[in-house]
Design an enzyme around this catalytic site. Structure first.
Site, mmCIF file in Angstrom:
data_model
loop_
_atom_site.group_PDB
_atom_site.id
_atom_site.type_symbol
_atom_site.label_atom_id
_atom_site.label_comp_id
_atom_site.label_asym_id
_atom_site.label_seq_id
_atom_site.Cartn_x
_atom_site.Cartn_y
_atom_site.Cartn_z
ATOM 1 C CB SER A 111 -0.882 0.021 1.242
ATOM 2 O OG SER A 111 -1.547 1.263 1.359
ATOM 3 C CE LYS A 170 -1.927 -3.832 3.401
ATOM 4 N NZ LYS A 170 -2.156 -5.041 2.596
ATOM 5 C CE1 TYR A 175 -4.421 -1.763 5.078
ATOM 6 C CE2 TYR A 175 -3.426 0.335 4.470
ATOM 7 C CZ TYR A 175 -4.020 -0.860 4.110
ATOM 8 O OH TYR A 175 -4.206 -1.160 2.773
HETATM 9 N N1 LIG Z 1 -8.739 -0.051 -1.147
HETATM 10 C C1 LIG Z 1 -7.631 0.666 -1.050
HETATM 11 O O1 LIG Z 1 -7.630 1.895 -1.110
HETATM 12 C C2 LIG Z 1 -6.299 -0.022 -0.890
HETATM 13 C C3 LIG Z 1 -5.152 0.765 -0.978
HETATM 14 C C4 LIG Z 1 -3.914 0.155 -0.822
HETATM 15 C C5 LIG Z 1 -3.839 -1.198 -0.586
HETATM 16 N N2 LIG Z 1 -4.983 -1.935 -0.502
HETATM 17 C C6 LIG Z 1 -4.835 -3.359 -0.257
HETATM 18 O O2 LIG Z 1 -5.460 -4.087 -1.296
HETATM 19 C C7 LIG Z 1 -5.932 -5.330 -0.786
HETATM 20 C C8 LIG Z 1 -7.399 -5.507 -1.122
HETATM 21 O O3 LIG Z 1 -8.133 -4.464 -0.515
HETATM 22 P P1 LIG Z 1 -9.621 -4.081 -0.951
HETATM 23 O O4 LIG Z 1 -9.630 -2.618 -1.123
HETATM 24 O O5 LIG Z 1 -10.074 -4.970 -2.055
HETATM 25 O O6 LIG Z 1 -10.378 -4.395 0.410
HETATM 26 P P2 LIG Z 1 -11.768 -5.121 0.692
HETATM 27 O O7 LIG Z 1 -12.084 -4.789 2.095
HETATM 28 O O8 LIG Z 1 -12.753 -4.793 -0.375
HETATM 29 O O9 LIG Z 1 -11.395 -6.669 0.555
HETATM 30 C C9 LIG Z 1 -10.587 -7.339 1.477
HETATM 31 C C10 LIG Z 1 -11.099 -8.764 1.566
HETATM 32 O O10 LIG Z 1 -10.227 -9.495 2.419
HETATM 33 C C11 LIG Z 1 -11.015 -10.359 3.182
HETATM 34 N N3 LIG Z 1 -10.308 -10.726 4.400
HETATM 35 C C12 LIG Z 1 -10.069 -9.951 5.492
HETATM 36 N N4 LIG Z 1 -9.403 -10.661 6.410
HETATM 37 C C13 LIG Z 1 -9.224 -11.901 5.909
HETATM 38 C C14 LIG Z 1 -8.626 -13.080 6.398
HETATM 39 N N5 LIG Z 1 -8.071 -13.127 7.610
HETATM 40 N N6 LIG Z 1 -8.620 -14.180 5.599
HETATM 41 C C15 LIG Z 1 -9.176 -14.144 4.380
HETATM 42 N N7 LIG Z 1 -9.774 -13.060 3.866
HETATM 43 C C16 LIG Z 1 -9.798 -11.952 4.622
HETATM 44 C C17 LIG Z 1 -12.294 -9.590 3.486
HETATM 45 O O11 LIG Z 1 -13.348 -10.455 3.846
HETATM 46 C C18 LIG Z 1 -12.515 -8.865 2.161
HETATM 47 O O12 LIG Z 1 -13.357 -9.603 1.306
HETATM 48 C C19 LIG Z 1 -5.647 -5.294 0.708
HETATM 49 O O13 LIG Z 1 -4.418 -5.946 0.961
HETATM 50 C C20 LIG Z 1 -5.512 -3.820 1.009
HETATM 51 O O14 LIG Z 1 -4.747 -3.579 2.161
HETATM 52 C C21 LIG Z 1 -6.216 -1.386 -0.660
#
Ligand SMILES: NC(=O)c1ccc[n+]([C@@H]2O[C@H](COP(=O)([O-])OP(=O)(O)OC[C@H]3O[C@@H](n4cnc5c(N)ncnc54)[C@H](O)[C@@H]3O)[C@@H](O)[C@H]2O)c1
Length: 241
Positions: free
Chosen positions: A139, A157, A153
């Protein structure tokens, strides 16, 4: 590269966090590229299937923070050529609150422990089969402390970025290429209602999940055969390092 730089024909890919925004976009794109996808999440198999457009038989509930569960799952999953690990949490809370340390432990267990559990379970099998790919989700918060997210968080990351470099050096000689994507703010459940101000970003908007998934899927394919130990920033010029 006869099959094409982006083709995943004949490859079996595991996507975690598959019920989430970036996860389900990754599943759909990998399927479009010809992969057979196994999709896991904390959500039930039926919900994952509905969100990803997969058969329920290809979906399973799996908590990636549970080492034994991950090892059991991988042992029974058959050949896996590629992993895209998107499972993570980003709680909104107050790090000064008396019970916050529980949140810290949970964030570390999922966001750092999860990748370690998956890598530890998959690496020996991928090495034995002659190679594989792993893509993790870092991230922008891991580089610059985050825009809205808390210290757990950002810390997790930053740790993930360090971990994939550690792992990439050890896995590459075994034919296993490890990389990460580091998105800026993306329109998913993780960011919904958290007060992001897209008008302040250079592109005037947040990323769509498909715009992150595309790089993750590219990293699974023939065109990414020399990418290893890289963290791909996809943040619309929001941050440079
Ligand atoms: N959305 C953003 O702005 C953003 C920015 C930077 C990085 N990210 C990273 O991208 C990735 C995806 O994020 P997203 O935005 O799709 O989030 P999201 O919340 O839409 O999806 C995350 C998914 O992970 C699942 N999850 C959580 N804990 C879990 C566990 N212990 N075992 C299995 N599944 C689990 C949740 O049920 C959810 O479906 C993450 O690693 C997040 O940190 C997201």
């Amino acid at each position: 590269m006869a099959a094409g730089a982006f083709s995943l024909q004949g490859r079996r890919v595991l996507v975690t966090g598959a019920a989430g925004g970036i996860g389900r976009a990754t599943v759909r794109l990998a399927v479009e590229q010809g992969a057979q996808v196994i999709a896991v999440d904390l959500a039930a198999a039926g919900e994952i299937a509905a969100r990803c457009g997969l058969a329920e038989a290809d979906c399973q509930r799996l908590d990636t923070s549970d080492r034994a569960a991950v090892e059991g799952f991988v042992a029974g999953a058959g050949r896996i050529d590629g992993l895209v690990d998107t499972a993570a949490i980003c709680p909104a809370d107050d790090w000064m609150a008396p019970d916050w340390d529980e949140a810290l432990q949970r964030v570390l267990a999922v966001n750092v422990g999860g990748p370690i559990n998956l890598a530890r379970a998959l690496l020996p099998a991928m090495a034995a089969q002659g190679g594989g790919r792993m893509v993790f989700c870092g991230s922008i918060a891991g580089w610059m402390g985050g825009i809205v997210s808390g210290p757990h968080y950002a810390f997790s990351k930053g740790g993930l970025h360090a971990f994939i470099r550690w792992l990439a050096r050890r896995a590459a000689p075994q034919g296993v290429l490890v990389n990460a994507v580091a998105p800026g703010p993306v329109e998913t459940a993780m960011t919904e209602g958290r007060g992001y101000r897209p008008e302040n970003y250079p592109l005037g908007r947040m990323a769509q999940p498909e715009e992150i998934a595309a790089t993750a899927v590219f990293l699974l394919g023939p065109g990414a055969g020399y990418a290893a130990g890289a963290v791909f920033d996809i943040n619309g010029a929001t941050h440079f390092r």
